[in-house]
Scaffold this motif. Structure first.
Motif, PDB file in Angstrom:
ATOM      1  N   VAL A 199       0.445  -1.399   0.365  1.00 45.05           N
ATOM      2  CA  VAL A 199      -0.065   0.233  -0.542  1.00 45.05           C
ATOM      3  C   VAL A 199       0.466   1.340   0.197  1.00 45.05           C
ATOM      4  CG1 VAL A 199      -1.384   1.475   1.011  1.00 45.05           C
ATOM      5  CG2 VAL A 199      -1.751  -0.469   1.103  1.00 45.05           C
ATOM      6  N   VAL A 200       0.717   1.868  -1.575  1.00 45.58           N
ATOM      7  CA  VAL A 200       1.494   3.005  -0.855  1.00 45.58           C
ATOM      8  C   VAL A 200       0.736   4.350  -1.191  1.00 45.58           C
ATOM      9  CG1 VAL A 200       2.878   4.460  -2.536  1.00 45.58           C
ATOM     10  CG2 VAL A 200       2.718   1.823  -2.605  1.00 45.58           C
ATOM     11  N   THR A 201       1.229   5.591  -0.371  1.00 49.16           N
ATOM     12  CA  THR A 201       0.497   6.630   0.383  1.00 49.16           C
ATOM     13  C   THR A 201       1.061   7.514  -0.390  1.00 49.16           C
ATOM     14  OG1 THR A 201       0.783   5.356   2.590  1.00 49.16           O
ATOM     15  CG2 THR A 201       0.361   7.645   1.925  1.00 49.16           C
ATOM     16  N   VAL A 202      -0.410   8.281  -1.133  1.00 44.87           N
ATOM     17  CA  VAL A 202       0.035   9.139  -1.928  1.00 44.87           C
ATOM     18  C   VAL A 202      -0.790  10.999  -1.139  1.00 44.87           C
ATOM     19  CG1 VAL A 202      -1.149  10.564  -4.007  1.00 44.87           C
ATOM     20  CG2 VAL A 202      -0.558   7.925  -3.820  1.00 44.87           C
ATOM     21  N   ALA A 203       0.429  11.437  -0.592  1.00 44.22           N
ATOM     22  CA  ALA A 203      -0.165  12.590  -0.128  1.00 44.22           C
ATOM     23  C   ALA A 203      -0.849  14.039  -0.633  1.00 44.22           C
ATOM     24  CB  ALA A 203       0.980  12.567   0.828  1.00 44.22           C
ATOM     25  N   ASN A 204       0.078  14.055  -1.805  1.00 48.36           N
ATOM     26  CA  ASN A 204      -0.167  15.285  -2.746  1.00 48.36           C
ATOM     27  C   ASN A 204      -0.398  15.124  -4.271  1.00 48.36           C
ATOM     28  OD1 ASN A 204       2.528  15.305  -4.249  1.00 48.36           O
ATOM     29  ND2 ASN A 204       2.883  16.062  -2.199  1.00 48.36           N
ATOM     30  N   ASP A 205      -1.114  16.043  -5.155  1.00 44.99           N
ATOM     31  CA  ASP A 205      -1.678  15.987  -6.642  1.00 44.99           C
ATOM     32  C   ASP A 205      -0.255  15.378  -7.544  1.00 44.99           C
ATOM     33  OD1 ASP A 205      -0.850  18.741  -6.080  1.00 44.99           O
ATOM     34  OD2 ASP A 205      -2.810  19.203  -6.707  1.00 44.99           O
ATOM     35  N   ASP A 206       0.939  16.372  -6.568  1.00 45.95           N
ATOM     36  CA  ASP A 206       2.498  15.863  -7.892  1.00 45.95           C
ATOM     37  C   ASP A 206       2.999  14.402  -7.374  1.00 45.95           C
ATOM     38  OD1 ASP A 206       2.283  18.917  -7.617  1.00 45.95           O
ATOM     39  OD2 ASP A 206       3.308  18.666  -5.726  1.00 45.95           O
ATOM     40  N   THR A 207       2.566  13.428  -7.132  1.00 47.20           N
ATOM     41  CA  THR A 207       2.434  11.956  -7.308  1.00 47.20           C
ATOM     42  C   THR A 207       2.400  11.713  -8.865  1.00 47.20           C
ATOM     43  OG1 THR A 207       2.130  12.390  -4.934  1.00 47.20           O
ATOM     44  CG2 THR A 207       2.573   9.913  -6.993  1.00 47.20           C
ATOM     45  N   ASN A 208       3.278  10.826  -9.470  1.00 45.05           N
ATOM     46  CA  ASN A 208       3.356  10.387 -10.560  1.00 45.05           C
ATOM     47  C   ASN A 208       2.806   8.894 -10.087  1.00 45.05           C
ATOM     48  OD1 ASN A 208       3.660   9.223 -12.985  1.00 45.05           O
ATOM     49  ND2 ASN A 208       5.250  10.288 -13.886  1.00 45.05           N
ATOM     50  N   TYR A 209       1.241   8.955  -9.779  1.00 44.65           N
ATOM     51  CA  TYR A 209       0.464   7.983 -10.037  1.00 44.65           C
ATOM     52  C   TYR A 209       0.801   6.586 -11.103  1.00 44.65           C
ATOM     53  CZ  TYR A 209      -2.065  11.323  -8.546  1.00 44.65           C
ATOM     54  OH  TYR A 209      -2.391  12.766  -8.306  1.00 44.65           O
ATOM     55  N   ARG A 210       1.078   6.686 -12.408  1.00 46.27           N
ATOM     56  CA  ARG A 210       1.287   5.582 -12.916  1.00 46.27           C
ATOM     57  C   ARG A 210       3.068   4.736 -12.549  1.00 46.27           C
ATOM     58  NH1 ARG A 210      -0.053   3.519 -17.395  1.00 46.27           N
ATOM     59  NH2 ARG A 210      -0.980   5.606 -17.853  1.00 46.27           N
TER      60      ARG A 210
ATOM     61  N   ILE B 113       2.427   3.158  -9.367  1.00 51.07           N
ATOM     62  CA  ILE B 113       1.808   1.865 -10.324  1.00 51.07           C
ATOM     63  C   ILE B 113       3.386   0.530 -10.560  1.00 51.07           C
ATOM     64  CG2 ILE B 113      -0.225   0.424 -11.555  1.00 51.07           C
ATOM     65  CD1 ILE B 113      -1.547   2.814 -10.868  1.00 51.07           C
ATOM     66  N   GLU B 114       3.622   1.079 -11.206  1.00 54.73           N
ATOM     67  CA  GLU B 114       4.774   0.375 -12.290  1.00 54.73           C
ATOM     68  C   GLU B 114       6.305  -0.022 -11.200  1.00 54.73           C
ATOM     69  OE1 GLU B 114       5.796   2.818 -15.586  1.00 54.73           O
ATOM     70  OE2 GLU B 114       4.428   2.496 -16.723  1.00 54.73           O
ATOM     71  N   ASP B 115       5.970   1.036 -10.075  1.00 52.36           N
ATOM     72  CA  ASP B 115       6.898   0.388  -8.645  1.00 52.36           C
ATOM     73  C   ASP B 115       6.625  -0.654  -8.439  1.00 52.36           C
ATOM     74  OD1 ASP B 115       8.796   2.598 -10.175  1.00 52.36           O
ATOM     75  OD2 ASP B 115       7.981   4.011  -8.804  1.00 52.36           O
ATOM     76  N   GLY B 116       5.819  -1.056  -8.072  1.00 56.93           N
ATOM     77  CA  GLY B 116       5.110  -2.377  -7.968  1.00 56.93           C
ATOM     78  C   GLY B 116       3.812  -1.877  -6.578  1.00 56.93           C
ATOM     79  N   ALA B 117       3.274  -0.266  -6.657  1.00 50.67           N
ATOM     80  CA  ALA B 117       2.069  -0.446  -5.840  1.00 50.67           C
ATOM     81  C   ALA B 117       1.123  -1.618  -5.921  1.00 50.67           C
ATOM     82  CB  ALA B 117       1.635   0.745  -5.647  1.00 50.67           C
ATOM     83  N   THR B 118       0.500  -2.169  -5.109  1.00 51.54           N
ATOM     84  CA  THR B 118      -0.504  -2.998  -5.266  1.00 51.54           C
ATOM     85  C   THR B 118      -2.361  -1.846  -4.935  1.00 51.54           C
ATOM     86  OG1 THR B 118       0.510  -4.812  -4.223  1.00 51.54           O
ATOM     87  CG2 THR B 118      -1.277  -5.437  -4.927  1.00 51.54           C
ATOM     88  N   ILE B 119      -2.201  -1.180  -4.113  1.00 48.84           N
ATOM     89  CA  ILE B 119      -3.214  -0.323  -3.747  1.00 48.84           C
ATOM     90  C   ILE B 119      -2.623   1.377  -3.214  1.00 48.84           C
ATOM     91  CG2 ILE B 119      -4.558  -0.331  -2.354  1.00 48.84           C
ATOM     92  CD1 ILE B 119      -4.894  -2.493  -0.726  1.00 48.84           C
ATOM     93  N   LEU B 120      -3.491   2.336  -3.702  1.00 50.58           N
ATOM     94  CA  LEU B 120      -2.447   2.899  -3.849  1.00 50.58           C
ATOM     95  C   LEU B 120      -4.039   3.926  -2.212  1.00 50.58           C
ATOM     96  CD1 LEU B 120      -2.806   4.861  -6.984  1.00 50.58           C
ATOM     97  CD2 LEU B 120      -0.691   4.064  -5.653  1.00 50.58           C
ATOM     98  N   ASN B 121      -3.436   4.310  -1.270  1.00 43.62           N
ATOM     99  CA  ASN B 121      -3.749   5.438  -0.078  1.00 43.62           C
ATOM    100  C   ASN B 121      -3.402   6.912  -0.654  1.00 43.62           C
ATOM    101  OD1 ASN B 121      -4.969   4.954   2.447  1.00 43.62           O
ATOM    102  ND2 ASN B 121      -2.658   5.450   3.219  1.00 43.62           N
ATOM    103  N   VAL B 122      -4.888   6.878  -0.737  1.00 41.23           N
ATOM    104  CA  VAL B 122      -4.719   9.040  -0.457  1.00 41.23           C
ATOM    105  C   VAL B 122      -4.903   9.078   0.554  1.00 41.23           C
ATOM    106  CG1 VAL B 122      -5.371  10.574  -1.879  1.00 41.23           C
ATOM    107  CG2 VAL B 122      -5.478   8.120  -2.453  1.00 41.23           C
ATOM    108  N   ALA B 123      -4.402  10.185   0.871  1.00 38.49           N
ATOM    109  CA  ALA B 123      -4.298  10.595   1.813  1.00 38.49           C
ATOM    110  C   ALA B 123      -3.923  12.432   2.257  1.00 38.49           C
ATOM    111  CB  ALA B 123      -3.386   9.824   3.471  1.00 38.49           C
ATOM    112  N   ALA B 124      -3.989  12.812   1.435  1.00 37.28           N
ATOM    113  CA  ALA B 124      -4.040  14.404   1.419  1.00 37.28           C
ATOM    114  C   ALA B 124      -5.209  15.283   2.091  1.00 37.28           C
ATOM    115  CB  ALA B 124      -3.850  13.962  -0.274  1.00 37.28           C
ATOM    116  N   GLY B 125      -5.909  15.072   3.056  1.00 34.47           N
ATOM    117  CA  GLY B 125      -6.575  16.065   3.340  1.00 34.47           C
ATOM    118  C   GLY B 125      -8.133  16.415   2.612  1.00 34.47           C
TER     119      GLY B 125
END
Length: 221
Positions: free
Chosen positions: A129-140, A143-155
């Motif tokens: 589970v890879v945490t996403v804290a802001n919209d500067d994240t390169n989601y792709r 995912i390609e690095d190996g994230a199974t689930i994205l965990n959005v915690a951006a207030g």
């Protein structure tokens, strides 16, 4: 549905907001998870009706803490293994050890380098589970690095980021923080979150009403 069953002593327990049941859930090892309680408090974990536990804390992860959580919890536990303060090979080793201890998944913080996520994905068989804290994240890339689930915690921006990820990756599993109200939770679900992390009141907050009643000679609320 049959009549719900509650014991006399277990009626005083935490219940996740009912709106969370509206999300689709994420099936992990055959179990559908819609709600995750965000806590490392064993008393709360043992007295909540969430589907799983998100056990992430702001210190260097320690296997003994993970072991205590896994031994006490009757719920699947997603364990934080670092990625912010704790970096490099230590994160990979913590992830491996957490899986061996019985963790359902491992959670890495937003700053975790992609190469570390890739190394974890090569050595564990549980979700990352890879945490996403802001919209500067390169989601792709995540995912390609190996994230199974994205965990959005951006207030306050969480629903917006969830909607962006959902538009670009329609079938990708997303966990997200729901916020403090049923309205904010529903907004996050409608944006595309599959599961919601819920932060419960602390034991100190729960004790406020209990002690108030006791001081007034009233029974447990």
């Amino acid at each position: 549905m049959p009549t719900p069953i509650d014991g006399t002593l277990r009626q005083f327990a935490l219940r996740v907001p009912s709106v969370i049941h509206e999300c689709s859930g994420i099936v992990v090892f055959g179990k559908r998870i819609k709600s995750l309680v965000f806590s490392t408090d064993l008393a709360i974990i043992r007295n909540v009706n969430a589907d799983a536990v998100m056990a992430v804390y702001p210190f260097t992860p320690q296997p003994i803490i993970t072991q205590a959580l896994l031994m006490a919890s009757d719920l699947p536990v997603f364990v934080g293994v670092g990625g912010g303060l704790t970096t490099g090979k230590r994160v990979v080793n913590l992830a491996m050890y957490a899986e061996m201890q019985g963790a359902t998944g491992v959670v890495v913080n937003a700053p975790t380098p992609g190469r570390i996520i890739s190394r974890i994905s090569n050595v564990v068989d549980v979700p990352i589970v890879v945490t996403v804290a802001n919209d500067d994240t390169n989601y792709r890339h995540r995912i390609e690095d190996g994230a199974t689930i994205l965990n959005v915690a951006a207030g306050a921006k969480t629903p917006e980021i969830v909607a962006e990820i959902r538009e670009r990756f329609p079938e990708y599993p997303i966990i997200a923080t729901g916020g403090p109200t049923e309205e904010s939770i529903r907004q996050t679900i409608e944006a595309g979150a599959n599961a919601i992390t819920w932060t419960p009141p602390s034991s100190a907050e729960l004790f406020t009403d209990v002690m108030k009643n006791y001081r007034e000679g009233k029974p447990h609320p």
